[in-house]
Design a protein around this motif. Structure first.
Motif, mmCIF file in Angstrom:
data_model
loop_
_atom_site.group_PDB
_atom_site.id
_atom_site.type_symbol
_atom_site.label_atom_id
_atom_site.label_comp_id
_atom_site.label_asym_id
_atom_site.label_seq_id
_atom_site.Cartn_x
_atom_site.Cartn_y
_atom_site.Cartn_z
ATOM 1 N N UNK A 78 -4.507 -24.518 -11.590
ATOM 2 C CA UNK A 78 -4.135 -25.365 -10.447
ATOM 3 C C UNK A 78 -2.856 -24.853 -9.796
ATOM 4 N N UNK A 79 -1.890 -24.427 -10.607
ATOM 5 C CA UNK A 79 -0.639 -23.916 -10.059
ATOM 6 C C UNK A 79 -0.866 -22.634 -9.262
ATOM 7 N N UNK A 80 -1.708 -21.753 -9.758
ATOM 8 C CA UNK A 80 -2.006 -20.520 -9.026
ATOM 9 C C UNK A 80 -2.747 -20.825 -7.730
ATOM 10 N N UNK A 81 -3.587 -21.842 -7.747
ATOM 11 C CA UNK A 81 -4.268 -22.243 -6.515
ATOM 12 C C UNK A 81 -3.266 -22.733 -5.481
ATOM 13 N N UNK A 82 -2.216 -23.429 -5.934
ATOM 14 C CA UNK A 82 -1.162 -23.858 -5.009
ATOM 15 C C UNK A 82 -0.486 -22.649 -4.374
ATOM 16 N N UNK A 83 -0.245 -21.593 -5.154
ATOM 17 C CA UNK A 83 0.332 -20.359 -4.611
ATOM 18 C C UNK A 83 -0.569 -19.793 -3.521
ATOM 19 N N UNK A 84 -1.886 -19.718 -3.792
ATOM 20 C CA UNK A 84 -2.827 -19.172 -2.804
ATOM 21 C C UNK A 84 -2.877 -20.043 -1.552
ATOM 22 N N UNK A 85 -2.890 -21.357 -1.726
ATOM 23 C CA UNK A 85 -2.967 -22.258 -0.575
ATOM 24 C C UNK A 85 -1.715 -22.167 0.295
ATOM 25 N N UNK A 86 -0.549 -22.173 -0.338
ATOM 26 C CA UNK A 86 0.691 -22.095 0.428
ATOM 27 C C UNK A 86 0.796 -20.767 1.170
#
Length: 391
Positions: A78-86
Motif C-alpha cells: 500500500x505504501x509503494x502504491x502511494x509513491x506511484x500515485x503521488x
C-alpha cells in the motif's frame, strides 16, 4: 514591433499595425509599446514564478504524504502504491510505476497507478537484467525517454502505449532501492527541466522514507523476536521445570500408594503432564520461529492446520511431535501428511461430535518394507462411524 522579454529570454513579440487614420507610428508610440512589452514580461515572469512555487509546493506535499504513509506502519504494498500515485499525479503523467530489483538482476513492477485500468496489467512485470534501461537505473542514473512507444530500449508491451517517460532511481546512501517511472501519453509534452529536478528530489525523499520505514520495521521485528525469546526462555526454564518436578512427585506418590484406584489416577495425571510438556515444547519451537517466516516447516504447517480447525470445532486439538519431524520428513510426504490431517480434522468436526481431539506426528517410524516413514495419528472421543456406513 518590440520583443517581450522574461528575464534574459525572449518570450515573444508584440506587434502593432495599421494605425488609425493612416498615420505613421511615432517614437512616442514605440516607447509606449516598449513599456507595455516590459510590463507583459514582468507579468509573465511573475506568473511563472507563482506557478513554479505552486508546483514545488505540490511536490513537497507529495513527499510528505509518501513519508507519512511509509512511516505509519501501513502495508508495504500500500505504501509503494502511494509513491506511484503521488508521482503520477505530481508529474502530470498517465501512469506511475515503482520497480524493485529482483534476485536475477532485473527489476519488477511492484506498484502501479494510472488514470485508466490497462497499466494495472503491468503488476508483476519483470524487466530483464540485460535491459539497457535497467543497467542505467541500477547504476543510479536517471533515464529520460522521448517516446517509449518507439524507443528500442523499452522492451515491454506495456511501454508501447506511452510517450515521454521519466525513469528515476530510488537511491539512498549510494544504494539503489528501486526505480520510479512516470510515463505520459503518446504525443504529450516532454518533461521540463524544472519537472525533472522536482521529480529527482521527490525520488530521493521517497528512497529515504523507504530506508527509514525498512529500519523501523526491522526494529519492530527485533523487538517482537526479543519478546518471543524471553517468553520461550521463561516457558522452558520455569514452567517445564516445575511440571517436571510435579510429575516426579506424582510418580513418587503413585509408587507409595497402596490403593489401585489412586495409583491409576496418579498415572493418568502423570500422562497428562507429559502431554502438556510436549505441547509447551511445541509452543516454544513456534515462538522461536520468526514472525514473518513462511510456514514451510512441517511442524509449523501442522500447527497452522490445528489452529484453523479450532475455529469450527470450538476448541483447540491437543498435539504432540515425536522426533525431528522438520528434518526427517520430506516435502512431498509433508504435503500428503498435512492433507490427511486436514481431512481427518474435517471428518472429526462434521461426523464425530467429538469434545477432544489429539494429533500426534511421529517421525522416525519404519514402513513395513523397512524404509523410513512418519506416522500421523488423529484420535477423538466422538461416536465413530456407524455400522454399515459407506465410509
Amino acid at each position: 514591433g518590440v520583443p517581450i522579454r522574461v528575464g534574459e529570454e525572449i518570450f515573444g513579440n508584440l506587434y502593432l499595425a495599421e494605425k488609425e487614420g493612416g498615420a505613421d507610428f511615432t517614437e512616442e508610440d514605440l516607447q509606449i509599446l516598449r513599456v507595455l512589452a516590459t510590463e507583459a514580461g514582468i507579468a509573465i515572469g511573475n506568473a511563472r514564478l507563482h506557478e513554479a512555487s505552486k508546483q514545488r509546493e505540490r511536490w513537497i506535499d507529495g513527499s510528505v504524504a509518501v513519508t507519512t504513509s511509509l512511516l505509519s506502519g501501513s502495508d508495504a504494498d500500500e505504501a509503494l502504491t502511494v509513491v506511484a500515485e503521488q508521482a503520477r499525479h505530481l508529474a502530470d503523467a498517465r501512469a506511475g510505476f515503482v520497480l524493485l530489483p529482483t534476485e536475477e538482476g532485473g527489476m519488477e513492477v511492484v506498484a502501479a497507478s494510472s488514470r485508466e485500468d490497462e497499466p494495472r496489467g503491468a503488476m508483476g512485470l519483470v524487466v530483464p537484467a540485460d535491459s539497457a534501461l535497467v543497467r542505467e537505473l541500477l547504476a543510479g542514473r536517471p533515464v529520460l525517454v522521448d517516446d517509449a512507444a518507439g524507443d528500442p530500449r523499452v522492451r515491454t508491451e506495456v511501454g508501447a502505449g506511452f510517450g515521454p517517460s521519466m525513469m528515476l532511481p530510488l537511491v539512498s546512501d549510494d544504494r539503489v532501492l528501486g526505480a520510479l517511472v512516470t510515463p505520459r501519453s503518446v504525443g504529450a509534452r516532454h518533461f521540463t527541466e524544472t519537472e525533472r529536478t522536482l521529480a529527482t528530489q521527490f525520488a530521493t525523499q521517497a528512497a529515504l522514507a523507504l530506508r527509514m520505514a525498512e529500519a523501523q520495521r526491522d526494529r519492530e521485528r527485533l523487538a517482537v523476536l526479543e519478546d518471543r525469546d524471553r517468553i520461550a526462555r521463561d516457558l522452558h526454564d520455569l514452567v517445564i521445570q516445575r511440571l517436571f518436578a510435579t510429575g516426579m512427585m506424582l510418580e513418587t506418590a503413585q509408587r507409595r500408594s497402596d490403593a489401585p484406584a489412586v495409583r491409576e489416577k496418579l498415572g493418568k495425571a502423570v500422562d497428562e503432564l507429559d502431554v502438556t510438556i510436549q505441547e509447551i515444547r511445541t509452543a516454544i519451537f513456534a515462538l522461536q520461529q520468526g514472525p514473518a517466516d513462511a510456514p514451510t516447516g512441517l511442524r509449523t504447517r501442522v500447527l497452522r492446520e490445528i489452529n484453523l480447525a479450532a475455529v469450527p470445532l470450538g476448541f483447540t486439538p491437543a498435539h504432540r511431535f515425536l522426533g525431528p519431524v522438520d528434518t526427517l520428513v520430506g516435502e512431498t510426504t509433508g504435503k500428503n501428511l498435512v492433507a490427511a490431517l486436514r481431512e481427518a480434522l474435517s471428518n472429526a468436526f462434521r461426523h464425530s461430535g467429538a469434545g477432544r481431539i489429539e494429533v500426534v506426528v511421529e517421525a522416525g517410524r519404519a514402513l513395513p518394507d523397512g524404509t523410513p516413514g512418519v506416522r500421523l495419528t488423529v484420535a477423538d472421543d466422538g461416536v465413530g462411524i456407524a455400522p454399515g456406513g459407506r465410509r
